[in-house]
Design an enzyme around this catalytic site. Structure first.
Site, mmCIF file in Angstrom:
data_model
loop_
_atom_site.group_PDB
_atom_site.id
_atom_site.type_symbol
_atom_site.label_atom_id
_atom_site.label_comp_id
_atom_site.label_asym_id
_atom_site.label_seq_id
_atom_site.Cartn_x
_atom_site.Cartn_y
_atom_site.Cartn_z
ATOM 1 N NE ARG A 161 -21.573 -9.528 -19.309
ATOM 2 C CZ ARG A 161 -20.419 -10.153 -19.226
ATOM 3 N NH1 ARG A 161 -19.310 -9.597 -19.708
ATOM 4 N NH2 ARG A 161 -20.327 -11.328 -18.650
ATOM 5 C CG ASP B 29 -23.823 -11.689 -18.659
ATOM 6 O OD1 ASP B 29 -24.162 -10.596 -18.166
ATOM 7 O OD2 ASP B 29 -23.016 -12.455 -18.130
ATOM 8 C CB SER C 77 -19.225 -20.291 -14.484
ATOM 9 O OG SER C 77 -19.238 -19.183 -15.335
#
Lengths: 409, 409, 409, 409
Positions: B99, B128, B182
């Site tokens: 990230r 996130d 996911s």
């Protein structure tokens, strides 16, 4: 200097080395010897030790032979596993954790028999001497400790065997030659070190492993096991309630069968040098994985992170021999406090050297599907809260960035 | 309140969700959109993202597509691995570490293109969003951050698809139905979570795993690999010098083939709830084992123990999104200092899900066979020193024991 | 066992005790002696040491007399103060920090003069022997270290004086009787211990204090002082740029005049027992307060808290003699990293034993009146963000509370 | 979103601000209000709060007025002082430690009165809102918390006064103008912040200090005091047994008289910005010094160093509002374990702002004159042990040095 001991309690395995020590104590110090032989789960018969001790002239009332496996697991192994203790990231402390129990019994037996000294067979290069002696002194500050390996001049295998022969100590045939490595074992682990293992670049030969099958030889079909926990301790396997030592015994069988728990490690000894050991901890490796698994759903993040942060120091204390120290007891109080809700069941898959958590459930679970779901959470969590959370966490970083930008102009 | 953004740099994957975000930004804020699509090793083609962006009306000069794999491994993954970082004892931080790099490029592109905002597609429930935004604010305190998932009312799959259809966003056929879980992927790992994985008691279905073979399907013959290190970073495999991203790519192949690096974890999110993830980190798992292996002989005990003690906090900082914080940089300085001699080679055995160090050697080794040997050490170590060492370490314990004895009388 | 030294560098003060050691080394080992006498700011003339050494037969080229005050403050005291180091919460480590510098010069002089050994005058009960020797071994692993107090049989004052007389060592009149306490001094502090101070229940007599006036005798009017810092180090006083040793000298004058920096402490020695010391650290006490003062506005909270957390271990390392250890150097790297913006000025009020920060300012300040003000902040801070911040910080606590409530039903 | 509260328990001081809040809750939410007014030792009469509450229409059975001073000191202040807690090295946490107690009573009264919400008068910029609310949610996860300062539009003094006038809330004459700074007080401390204190470069004006005389005005003659401890808590002063709150009250008198316990601090708030506060903690400052004094002789070095290492995190938890968190409770268990022998007496000298330990004694003392003495110790300690102790501590440093020398060749 220490005055001569009058009566000494010896940690006695019945093997050649401690038999030589027994005789040496008698001859060197002319003192009465009491023997203590413990079943810690090392997998050897204890009665031969009684016979050998008698043969070496120990009075029956001075021979103590005890099965301490339940105490070992309940009061030493389990408290340590509550901490997820790993020394240098990898070692499950199988040898370290057994020493304080032995010292505790040596000191208690000394009190019962009126002995003023204890003795052990650990060498002057290792950690075990430290562990034995720190524990002994912590439990009786006036005790004398005799460590023959640091004192005598029996500095070679040849001299030892000569001493044994001169003193009519029976020598098993297979002890004439030197063992290719040195072994310590108890219910938690088997360690091997020295000789053929001294070059850390060389893979350990297959024959070193004694307690686990080679992963290549393990079953080709995975096996599942469910371990039940209460307040951080394993209390059942596949639904069957078991005592501490029985739990560990059963896990050792499972782990051994599936080749689980092998470790090839170079570690930093408390006495200063590095050494290489091969460790086999089949049940303990499963237990650690399972304990982490049950903590995942029952332990709060703040609690878990604090534990993780302190674990290396806790492990170091045990490794270095400070089980009976105020700081280990303080850390234990902290750890035990964290385990009040570590109750539930973990499901693991065992296969070819690997034990992996694949499921866990508990009435004490903190996992909230309502909060985490990707589906509609019915208002359990307001995503807009995250904006404020981030803004305030970012504020100090923004102030730094603004300061740095200001200065760079 | 934030004033309306004029130009926004969007972290754009080319997928349906970020395409909807792209359109939503255009319609909701009427602002110009710049897209940034990065190749972090997630294993997808990037050119389709360019075409989609163009289709959605993004000017060519506003489309940024970059291969950042080398930067990712060199400046983010490797520094983190120097610390042996594990979050909550087990997680290799594969998502967390990607990230800050994305945010860094978003902020840099914003500066280049004169944008006053950045946007990302992370939801309001996860970590996130925090990682993206803390990094963004730390790099530009005045930047605006738009997190559509926290703002819009497209709260169901149906509404999203409606919005897509109304706005002529092409929908791949397999996106009509909902994905059963996911996924996030980059060169370090693939993570899967949500939906079928939301019950932590249930074993993850086989089809969740995408990057590693099932250990049962891995080769029946072990494979050995030698990894070379310089100052804590992997620089070669089996003697072949490789760039950072190439090393990791190669280790991923090896790990994936042998079923290495699977993790089923329930973890504590920074935003407060627990979540369950399935992680696959094939190369990273080998790398961690190897890095510990080379540290075993090249790193001093005092240095290593300090690192181990601080690792959990370092991992927590990365997990929580504080890569660009002074405390992470301070810890990095400490860790990097420790790696100056972490140079040498480790030999590992890969088999059926397990990567185990079996040998290590180095010109920088601190292992001294002369000191540790069971054989005659030619005076390298005087065993009698141990007696004094133990006495002084025991002194405070003796004083405690004497005090307690005195009081109990 | 150590072979006999041929040439030894002695840490030589010129006083009676080290003169006896000098002679003893000559007679006991028959070795050549090199003397090293350092001006660490202890406030004594050094030239008499030269004369005494010559009188005792030391060749001129073997007499090393050096002013190391600037190096002492710049390379040892200042780096330590960047950490706000306090041992056991209170002790500024004045003795501990001088030892590594002395050892460093002993080892360097040994290399220059071809000596194979160094010697010091610390006793076998204290910490200083450990500090001298760990530093020496860390800098030269092959050096021999001679600690006469642990070896000889001059175990009483009478025997020492006899030895001195037999060897024509001049004895100052006031050294015939025993000193009522023992003193160590350098530019950072003066410590006193032993004899009349051995009962920790009894207040130290007034005459023990040598470097600070009694607070009761200090000026009745407070004095203000402004200390300038750059990257964590004091560089100016009241606007005047000064060298490291000059800053500390000046602060010592100010502190001494105002009775600042007295400490009556019982501390835990590394060798195991507790001891009582009286410390006077006038300048250092002001410096610590001022350094904390400038950090208050220039150091980020995350950085500062990490430093605070690690400070006790850093202080312990210095106290225990591990200045030249990898873990101290790692911590130093972390600390130094934190000091990059610790630049600015602190205003303190000195009065009757107390130094208190009353103001601080800096171009590097992170303090934002815009954010903190009770007045209208023009949108710098949105109070509504706090609600989300609290909700997400509370989430895990709510989940615990809900769990516990559920279980108690 | 939160549904409207039906009945709310308000932390009510009786002052203008919380009276406005009371009325605002009634008008904004139309809900029943319960008031809780606590005597925490802030030095104000409580009965006027009852009259004001009645005047504002609160039913008598909904007015709770309580003296919680003993509970405050016994269950909050004393446990915290066992840790020697200082936030950012200097702050004694006087405000922080009072908040959890208030929240605890708010939640308990809510349960008794059937209220579904609690409310407080802390602003959205400070730490107190966090402390109140985290504690409230930890004790009752379903409670609603109302923080009017974050909700209403009474954003200026003028608007507040208008609201008060419109609602017949009596305004004391001296409240018409704005206070030059804001004050919080309880038995442990008085804090002042804001307005005239907002420039951290400017010395706080004399009139800010309310609880301590200026050191310049303190008596010219020192005063001695002896404080008795049991298991870490102060239990007597000058030989007179006293309750917790009475001990602290008495120490406050002593400290206030001698000008002890003033602090001018810039600190990092949990919500992200730095703020400047003036703290007066007269009794607490003496208590901290005394507690360290008694620990010096009764606490083992290993125990004390572990406590010191963890103190900053413990202090941070309290500062940030996590009193009712598992990690604070874990640390408390560790700390309390360390206090079992912290029993004895400390003698302090109080003079012109300074409290200094000058003597301490205890039956639980670990100080051994026999071991530490400069005189003949009759064999208590063998100085030769130190040689071995040093050798083994040095071994790893020697191995590093030898490695580095080898590489540099």
């Amino acid at each position: 200097m220490m005055s001569a001991p009058k009566k000494v309690v010896l940690a006695y395995s019945g093997g050649l080395d401690t038999s030589i020590i027994l005789k040496w104590l008698q001859t060197e110090y002319g003192c009465e010897v009491v023997t203590f032989t413990a079943d810690l789960g090392q997998g050897e018969e204890l009665e031969p030790a009684r016979q050998k001790a008698e043969l070496l002239g120990i009075k029956p009332e001075n021979i103590f032979i005890e099965d301490v496996r339940e105490e070992f697991v309940r009061d030493f192994v389990f408290p340590m596993f509550r901490a997820n203790a790993l020394y240098e990231g990898l070692y499950l402390l199988g040898t370290s954790i057994a020493r304080p129990l032995i010292s505790k019994r040596l000191i208690e037996i000394a009190a019962e028999t009126g002995a003023d000294a204890v003795a052990h067979g650990a060498t002057g290069k290792g950690n075990d001497q430290v562990r034995f002696e720190l524990s002994a002194y912590a439990l009786n500050p006036d005790i004398k400790v005799i460590a023959p390996w640091r004192e005598w001049d029996l500095s070679s295998r040849t001299k030892l065997l000569e001493f044994a022969e001169q003193n009519q100590i029976p020598i098993a045939k297979d002890k004439r030659g030197e063992a290719p490595f040195s072994v310590d074992a108890n219910l938690l682990h088997t360690s091997s070190e020295g000789k053929v293992l001294e070059d850390p670049a060389q893979e350990a030969p297959d024959y070193v492993y004694q307690r686990t099958v080679h992963p290549e030889d393990a079953p080709n079909t995975p096996e599942y096991v469910e371990i039940g926990f209460e307040k951080g301790d394993a209390v059942s396997i596949n639904g069957e309630a078991l005592s501490p030592a029985t739990v560990l015994t059963k896990l050792n069988e499972l782990g051994g069968k599936h080749g689980i728990g092998r470790l090839d490690l170079v570690e930093g000894r408390f006495v200063g040098m590095k050494s290489r050991g091969i460790y086999e901890t089949p049940g303990g490796t499963i237990l650690l994985e399972a304990h982490r698994g049950i903590e995942q759903i029952t332990m709060d993040r703040g609690a878990g992170h604090l534990k993780d942060q302190l674990m290396p120091q806790y492990a170091e204390l045990i490794y270095n021999g400070f089980w009976y120290s105020p700081e280990r007891e303080m850390l234990q109080a902290l750890i035990d406090k964290s385990q009040e809700h570590v109750t539930g069941t973990v499901r693991l898959k065992l296969y070819k050297g690997l034990a992996r958590t694949v499921g866990r459930w508990s009435d004490h679970s903190l996992y909230s599907e309502a909060h985490v779901t990707f589906e509609d959470d019915a208002g359990a969590y307001d995503q807009k809260d995250a904006a404020g959370f981030i803004q305030l966490n970012a504020l100090r970083l923004k102030l730094i960035a603004a300061r740095n930008r200001r200065l760079s102009k």
